[in-house]
Design a protein around this motif. Structure first.
Motif, short mmCIF file in Angstrom:
data_model
loop_
_atom_site.label_atom_id
_atom_site.label_comp_id
_atom_site.label_asym_id
_atom_site.label_seq_id
_atom_site.Cartn_x
_atom_site.Cartn_y
_atom_site.Cartn_z
N PHE A 20 0.82 -1.19 0.00
CA PHE A 20 0.00 0.00 0.00
C PHE A 20 0.86 1.26 0.00
CE2 PHE A 20 -2.46 -3.41 1.96
CZ PHE A 20 -3.51 -3.45 1.08
N SER A 21 1.95 1.25 0.76
CA SER A 21 2.83 2.40 0.74
C SER A 21 3.52 2.51 -0.62
CB SER A 21 3.88 2.30 1.84
OG SER A 21 4.66 1.14 1.69
N PHE A 22 3.78 1.36 -1.25
CA PHE A 22 4.42 1.34 -2.56
C PHE A 22 3.52 2.00 -3.60
CE2 PHE A 22 5.05 -1.17 -6.56
CZ PHE A 22 6.28 -0.66 -6.88
N ILE A 23 2.19 1.65 -3.56
CA ILE A 23 1.26 2.23 -4.51
C ILE A 23 1.01 3.70 -4.18
CG2 ILE A 23 -1.12 2.13 -5.34
CD1 ILE A 23 -1.00 -0.88 -4.98
N GLY A 24 0.87 4.00 -2.88
CA GLY A 24 0.54 5.35 -2.48
C GLY A 24 1.69 6.32 -2.69
N CYS A 25 2.89 5.86 -2.59
CA CYS A 25 4.06 6.74 -2.74
C CYS A 25 5.09 6.01 -3.58
CB CYS A 25 4.62 7.10 -1.36
SG CYS A 25 5.97 8.30 -1.40
N ALA A 26 4.73 5.78 -4.84
CA ALA A 26 5.53 4.92 -5.71
C ALA A 26 6.87 5.55 -6.06
CB ALA A 26 4.75 4.59 -6.98
N ARG A 27 7.92 4.72 -6.08
CA ARG A 27 9.21 5.17 -6.56
C ARG A 27 9.20 5.08 -8.08
NH1 ARG A 27 12.67 5.08 -2.22
NH2 ARG A 27 12.18 3.66 -0.52
N PRO A 28 10.10 5.80 -8.75
CA PRO A 28 10.26 5.61 -10.19
C PRO A 28 10.62 4.16 -10.48
CG PRO A 28 11.46 7.55 -9.44
CD PRO A 28 11.00 6.82 -8.21
N VAL A 29 10.23 3.66 -11.65
CA VAL A 29 10.50 2.27 -12.01
C VAL A 29 11.55 2.21 -13.10
CG1 VAL A 29 8.21 1.51 -11.33
CG2 VAL A 29 8.59 2.27 -13.68
N GLY A 30 12.09 1.01 -13.31
CA GLY A 30 13.12 0.79 -14.31
C GLY A 30 14.43 0.40 -13.66
N ASP A 83 11.00 -1.82 -2.92
CA ASP A 83 12.12 -1.97 -1.99
C ASP A 83 11.77 -1.24 -0.68
OD1 ASP A 83 12.36 0.06 -4.05
OD2 ASP A 83 14.26 0.68 -3.17
N GLY A 84 11.17 -2.01 0.22
CA GLY A 84 10.76 -1.50 1.52
C GLY A 84 11.85 -1.66 2.56
N GLU A 85 11.42 -1.78 3.82
CA GLU A 85 12.38 -1.82 4.92
C GLU A 85 13.34 -3.00 4.83
OE1 GLU A 85 12.89 0.60 7.11
OE2 GLU A 85 11.39 1.66 5.92
N GLU A 86 12.85 -4.13 4.24
CA GLU A 86 13.75 -5.29 4.13
C GLU A 86 14.91 -4.98 3.20
OE1 GLU A 86 11.24 -5.20 0.71
OE2 GLU A 86 10.68 -5.17 2.84
N MET A 87 14.67 -4.20 2.14
CA MET A 87 15.76 -3.83 1.24
C MET A 87 16.60 -2.70 1.82
SD MET A 87 17.00 -5.04 -1.59
CE MET A 87 15.70 -5.80 -2.57
N HIS A 88 15.97 -1.82 2.60
CA HIS A 88 16.73 -0.77 3.29
C HIS A 88 17.81 -1.39 4.17
CE1 HIS A 88 13.99 2.95 2.86
NE2 HIS A 88 13.60 2.05 1.98
N ALA A 89 17.47 -2.52 4.81
CA ALA A 89 18.43 -3.20 5.67
C ALA A 89 19.42 -4.03 4.86
CB ALA A 89 17.70 -4.09 6.67
#
Length: 289
Positions: A20-30, A83-89
């Motif tokens: 939901f955070s991904f859709i609501g505040c999407a990062r650029p893709v590619g 790439d959420g918190e799991e990728m941040h870590a």
């Protein structure tokens, strides 16, 4: 029947807390470079820079960064929530391997599966063609739905000219390779079927990888990972479904969906990930390292 077919998809969306955070505040893709040194140490976004990997793009932005480095070239493919918190870590942990470079492929949950597979495969092919002496150094670390995409992409990548033997390694982590439900796919899916819908049905098989690709699937457990909970007699992490010939290895049962990626990222950082490719009895069978 319609309600029954939608139910697995509802479960899939509910399980992906980061979606939901991904859709609501999407990062650029590619495609992105993911190894810039941020001005502030914990500035995750400061590590990224958009990268063109089209067939008409020059190699200089990629090749110039490699110099004479012979260390790993790491490509990260996050899960369906981005790439959420799991990728941040995990990103700082893989940097412990002192790689020559790190890249990331970002995508949207409702983009067509086949289009995403093509973009991922063509980008990997372009990296391999632009980086001198890349053979054996390219490592794709794919989490969750990223493993589903990557397991199809390795059937479409092209090795660099003149390269023989293993040149590309794929590690999938906590990936529901068999889909999240027992609902049949209805035969060959249309080329524009969204990735999210693809994950909500049963996936029976994957195409053979091209020569020179080696893969391993690291399975999380339904005990701790909600994505792996059975749908009737259907297992999202069914050890019979994956890249043909790739071993299926059980991760420690206590790891949840995010912790599984962090656990493997630590192994890449300290070099112990190579244990997953040691010869073992019963190739393709589930085993615990």
């Amino acid at each position: 029947m319609r309600t029954r077919r939608l139910f697995p998809l509802v479960l899939l969306v509910a399980a992906g807390a980061g979606l939901f955070s991904f859709i609501g505040c999407a990062r650029p893709v590619g495609w992105f470079r993911a190894d810039k040194t941020p001005a502030i140490e914990d500035d995750y976004d400061g590590r990224f820079e958009a990268l063109s990997l089209g067939s008409d793009a020059g190699c200089d932005p990629v090749a110039a960064r490699q110099a004479d480095d012979k260390s790993l070239i790491i490509v990260l493919v996050p899960g369906i929530g981005g790439d959420g918190e799991e990728m941040h870590a995990s990103l700082p942990l893989v940097m412990g391997a002192k790689p020559a470079s790190v890249y990331m492929f970002r995508y949207r949950a409702f983009d067509a599966r086949d289009g995403l597979v093509e973009q991922l495969a063509s980008g990997l092919t372009r990296l391999a063609s632009c980086i001198p002496d890349c053979a054996g150094r390219m490592l794709v670390l794919a989490h969750s739905a990223g493993g589903v995409l990557s397991s199809r992409a390795v059937a479409q990548v092209k090795p660099p000219d003149g390269v023989t033997g293993d040149w590309l390694t794929l590690i999938t982590v906590a990936s529901p390779l068999a889909g999240t439900s027992r609902v049949p796919s209805g035969g060959s899916p249309p080329p524009d079927r969204p990735l999210m819908l693809e994950l909500g049905v049963k996936i029976d098989s994957y195409p053979d990888p091209v020569p020179g690709v080696r893969a391993v699937h690291l399975r999380s457990s339904a005990q701790s990972d909600g994505f792996m909970r059975p749908s009737g007699d259907h297992l999202p992490n069914d050890p019979k479904v994956g890249v043909p010939g790739a071993p299926q290895i059980d991760l420690p049962a206590g790891l949840d969906h995010s912790q599984a990626l962090i656990y493997v990222a630590k192994k890449i950082g300290d070099g112990t990930w190579s244990e997953y490719f040691k010869p073992s009895e019963g190739k393709g069978a589930a085993a615990t390292p």
